[in-house]
Design an enzyme around this catalytic site. Structure first.
Site, PDB file in Angstrom:
ATOM      1  CE1 TYR A 143      -3.926   2.195   0.547  1.00  0.00           C
ATOM      2  CE2 TYR A 143      -2.668   3.177   2.336  1.00  0.00           C
ATOM      3  CZ  TYR A 143      -3.753   3.200   1.498  1.00  0.00           C
ATOM      4  OH  TYR A 143      -4.673   4.233   1.579  1.00  0.00           O
ATOM      5  NE  ARG A 184     -10.700   2.117   6.510  1.00  0.00           N
ATOM      6  CZ  ARG A 184     -10.821   2.874   5.431  1.00  0.00           C
ATOM      7  NH1 ARG A 184     -10.212   4.020   5.353  1.00  0.00           N
ATOM      8  NH2 ARG A 184     -11.565   2.474   4.435  1.00  0.00           N
ATOM      9  CB  VAL A 186     -13.605   5.278  13.389  1.00  0.00           C
ATOM     10  CG1 VAL A 186     -15.008   5.811  13.595  1.00  0.00           C
ATOM     11  CG2 VAL A 186     -12.584   6.347  13.765  1.00  0.00           C
ATOM     12  CG  ASP A 271      -0.140   0.399  14.409  1.00  0.00           C
ATOM     13  OD1 ASP A 271      -0.851   0.540  13.406  1.00  0.00           O
ATOM     14  OD2 ASP A 271      -0.461   0.813  15.538  1.00  0.00           O
TER      15      ASP A 271
HETATM   16  N1  LIG Z   1     -10.461   6.514   4.249  1.00  0.00           N
HETATM   17  C1  LIG Z   1      -9.295   6.990   4.601  1.00  0.00           C
HETATM   18  O1  LIG Z   1      -9.088   7.299   5.780  1.00  0.00           O
HETATM   19  C2  LIG Z   1      -8.197   7.166   3.587  1.00  0.00           C
HETATM   20  C3  LIG Z   1      -6.971   7.681   4.023  1.00  0.00           C
HETATM   21  C4  LIG Z   1      -5.953   7.856   3.101  1.00  0.00           C
HETATM   22  C5  LIG Z   1      -6.150   7.568   1.771  1.00  0.00           C
HETATM   23  N2  LIG Z   1      -7.354   7.070   1.367  1.00  0.00           N
HETATM   24  C6  LIG Z   1      -7.482   6.739  -0.053  1.00  0.00           C
HETATM   25  O2  LIG Z   1      -8.745   7.126  -0.548  1.00  0.00           O
HETATM   26  C7  LIG Z   1      -9.215   6.170  -1.490  1.00  0.00           C
HETATM   27  C8  LIG Z   1     -10.592   5.671  -1.082  1.00  0.00           C
HETATM   28  O3  LIG Z   1     -10.512   5.068   0.199  1.00  0.00           O
HETATM   29  P1  LIG Z   1     -11.786   4.478   0.945  1.00  0.00           P
HETATM   30  O4  LIG Z   1     -11.554   4.661   2.389  1.00  0.00           O
HETATM   31  O5  LIG Z   1     -12.998   5.017   0.328  1.00  0.00           O
HETATM   32  O6  LIG Z   1     -11.611   2.925   0.641  1.00  0.00           O
HETATM   33  P2  LIG Z   1     -12.652   1.859   0.066  1.00  0.00           P
HETATM   34  O7  LIG Z   1     -12.006   0.526   0.154  1.00  0.00           O
HETATM   35  O8  LIG Z   1     -13.979   2.040   0.728  1.00  0.00           O
HETATM   36  O9  LIG Z   1     -12.801   2.304  -1.453  1.00  0.00           O
HETATM   37  C9  LIG Z   1     -11.954   1.895  -2.468  1.00  0.00           C
HETATM   38  C10 LIG Z   1     -12.793   1.548  -3.679  1.00  0.00           C
HETATM   39  O10 LIG Z   1     -11.921   1.172  -4.753  1.00  0.00           O
HETATM   40  C11 LIG Z   1     -12.450   0.015  -5.374  1.00  0.00           C
HETATM   41  N3  LIG Z   1     -11.321  -0.677  -6.025  1.00  0.00           N
HETATM   42  C12 LIG Z   1     -10.278  -1.312  -5.437  1.00  0.00           C
HETATM   43  N4  LIG Z   1      -9.441  -1.799  -6.362  1.00  0.00           N
HETATM   44  C13 LIG Z   1      -9.952  -1.455  -7.575  1.00  0.00           C
HETATM   45  C14 LIG Z   1      -9.558  -1.688  -8.921  1.00  0.00           C
HETATM   46  N5  LIG Z   1      -8.436  -2.349  -9.218  1.00  0.00           N
HETATM   47  N6  LIG Z   1     -10.346  -1.199  -9.912  1.00  0.00           N
HETATM   48  C15 LIG Z   1     -11.504  -0.534  -9.638  1.00  0.00           C
HETATM   49  N7  LIG Z   1     -11.927  -0.295  -8.388  1.00  0.00           N
HETATM   50  C16 LIG Z   1     -11.175  -0.760  -7.369  1.00  0.00           C
HETATM   51  C17 LIG Z   1     -13.092  -0.767  -4.250  1.00  0.00           C
HETATM   52  O11 LIG Z   1     -14.029  -1.725  -4.682  1.00  0.00           O
HETATM   53  C18 LIG Z   1     -13.731   0.360  -3.435  1.00  0.00           C
HETATM   54  O12 LIG Z   1     -15.017   0.670  -3.897  1.00  0.00           O
HETATM   55  C19 LIG Z   1      -8.175   5.057  -1.555  1.00  0.00           C
HETATM   56  O13 LIG Z   1      -7.345   5.281  -2.661  1.00  0.00           O
HETATM   57  C20 LIG Z   1      -7.403   5.247  -0.274  1.00  0.00           C
HETATM   58  O14 LIG Z   1      -6.071   4.807  -0.411  1.00  0.00           O
HETATM   59  C21 LIG Z   1      -8.356   6.853   2.250  1.00  0.00           C
END
Ligand SMILES: NC(=O)c1ccc[n+]([C@@H]2O[C@H](COP(=O)([O-])OP(=O)(O)OC[C@H]3O[C@@H](n4cnc5c(N)ncnc54)[C@H](O)[C@@H]3O)[C@@H](O)[C@H]2O)c1
Length: 310
Positions: A143, A184, A186, A271
């Site tokens: 990641y 996660r 929360v 972590d």
């Molecule tokens: N939620 C957070 O706290 C957080 C923090 C830092 C970064 N992010 C980034 O934000 C983005 C969204 O995160 P999230 O929390 O909504 O996660 P999430 O897992 O809920 O959403 C990710 C989405 O991407 C889709 N996906 C995964 N691989 C794929 C692929 N190869 N092709 C098409 N779709 C694909 C999944 O099905 C899912 O719907 C991610 O890139 C994550 O790295 C999130």
């Protein structure tokens, strides 16, 4: 505008799609449903300005669009460690495909990067100019390094092809539509509290985290996308108010009125002990800052988890 949102069926993506449609845009959501779900988009599926395509972004996509928000990537350790090779492919091949699409269509593209690019930071709070301390061969590396490489690709497309890029480093965000079982902190605590089972804390609970409510983040993300071309980022977004994991657990128990107790477990590998964004850049260049208090956001999130428990 015609806007592509990859990962639009996920937690953040579904909020983003909803807000972009609300603002009058035509939104095309692309998702392979690896961690996302149609349930997150239930209210949008019949909307005339919304379209959902099942597609894996590790394969090329040919459509005509004005903007791309690249959010596709499993974001929680449980999910991204299940198939680490696919996680790296999603970040790296996915970025190459989406940047290629941006280049061909002339679309502006935003990358959902992460605070994980800082690894286990020696600088606190984390500023964008800090290069991070990341283990390249550990279980989180698929990641962390995938996201770092994606950032490299974004900046090379900017330098080499003048693609309009926006790189957003997102810190811990929470809210309705998080997965109940993604591990996660929360969502874990809320689900455990609603079931009156023990809240599990890894380590002694003194590690701190900052939690940003989803509405604040989505507002900032859209704001960043419409900022001047020269503002490429990387830009941090998150909530700088720090809480220990123990404080969070106690808040969740109180707000849910749960009978749960707290159980302590060993800390997993790599972590990070502390994580807190420095958001002065976002504040100076975008006038952005979070406005939702932790308790306020927790109340909304608890409401959502109660509703899906029924
Ligand atoms: N939620 C957070 O706290 C957080 C923090 C830092 C970064 N992010 C980034 O934000 C983005 C969204 O995160 P999230 O929390 O909504 O996660 P999430 O897992 O809920 O959403 C990710 C989405 O991407 C889709 N996906 C995964 N691989 C794929 C692929 N190869 N092709 C098409 N779709 C694909 C999944 O099905 C899912 O719907 C991610 O890139 C994550 O790295 C999130």
């Amino acid at each position: 505008m015609r806007i592509l949102v990859t990962g639009g069926a996920g937690f953040l993506g579904s909020h983003l799609c909803r807000e972009l449609v609300k603002q009058g845009n035509e939104v095309i959501c692309v998702d392979n449903f690896y961690t996302g779900s149609k349930n997150n988009l239930e209210d949008l599926l019949t909307h005339k300005n919304f379209e959902l395509i099942r597609h894996d972004i590790t394969f090329p996509l040919y459509i005509e669009i004005d903007q791309i928000y690249n959010l596709a990537c499993p974001a929680s350790p449980i999910h991204y460690q299940k198939d680490p090779v696919q996680t790296t492919k999603t970040s790296v091949h996915g970025a190459i495909n989406m940047l290629g699409l941006a280049k061909r269509t002339g679309a502006r593209i935003l990358q959902a990067s992460t605070s994980e690019v800082y690894g286990d930071p020696e600088v606190h709070p984390q500023v964008e100019s800090y290069w991070g301390k990341v283990n390249p061969i550990g279980i989180r590396s698929c990641y962390d390094e995938g996201k770092r490489c994606a950032e490299t690709l974004f900046f090379d497309y900017w330098r080499q092809h003048h693609t309009e890029i926006k790189v957003l480093r997102i810190f811990n965000t929470y809210g309705p539509h998080m997965h109940p079982d993604d591990g996660r902190v929360v969502s874990n605590f809320i689900v455990q509290a609603l079931n009156n089972s023990d809240l599990t804390i890894y380590g002694d609970g003194s590690q701190t985290r900052s939690f940003c409510y989803v509405d604040d983040l989505i507002r900032g993300m859209i704001n960043f996308m419409s900022s001047p071309v020269a503002l490429t980022g990387p830009i941090n977004m998150g909530n700088p108010s720090e809480f220990t994991i123990l404080e969070l657990a106690e808040k969740v128990i109180r707000l849910t009125g749960s009978r749960s107790k707290i159980a302590f477990r060993n800390l997993p590998q790599d972590d990070p002990k502390q994580r807190k964004p420095d958001i002065s850049l976002a504040s100076r260049d975008l006038g952005w800052g979070p406005t939702t208090e932790l308790e306020e956001g927790l109340i909304e999130t608890i409401k959502y988890f109660r509703s899906i428990q029924k």
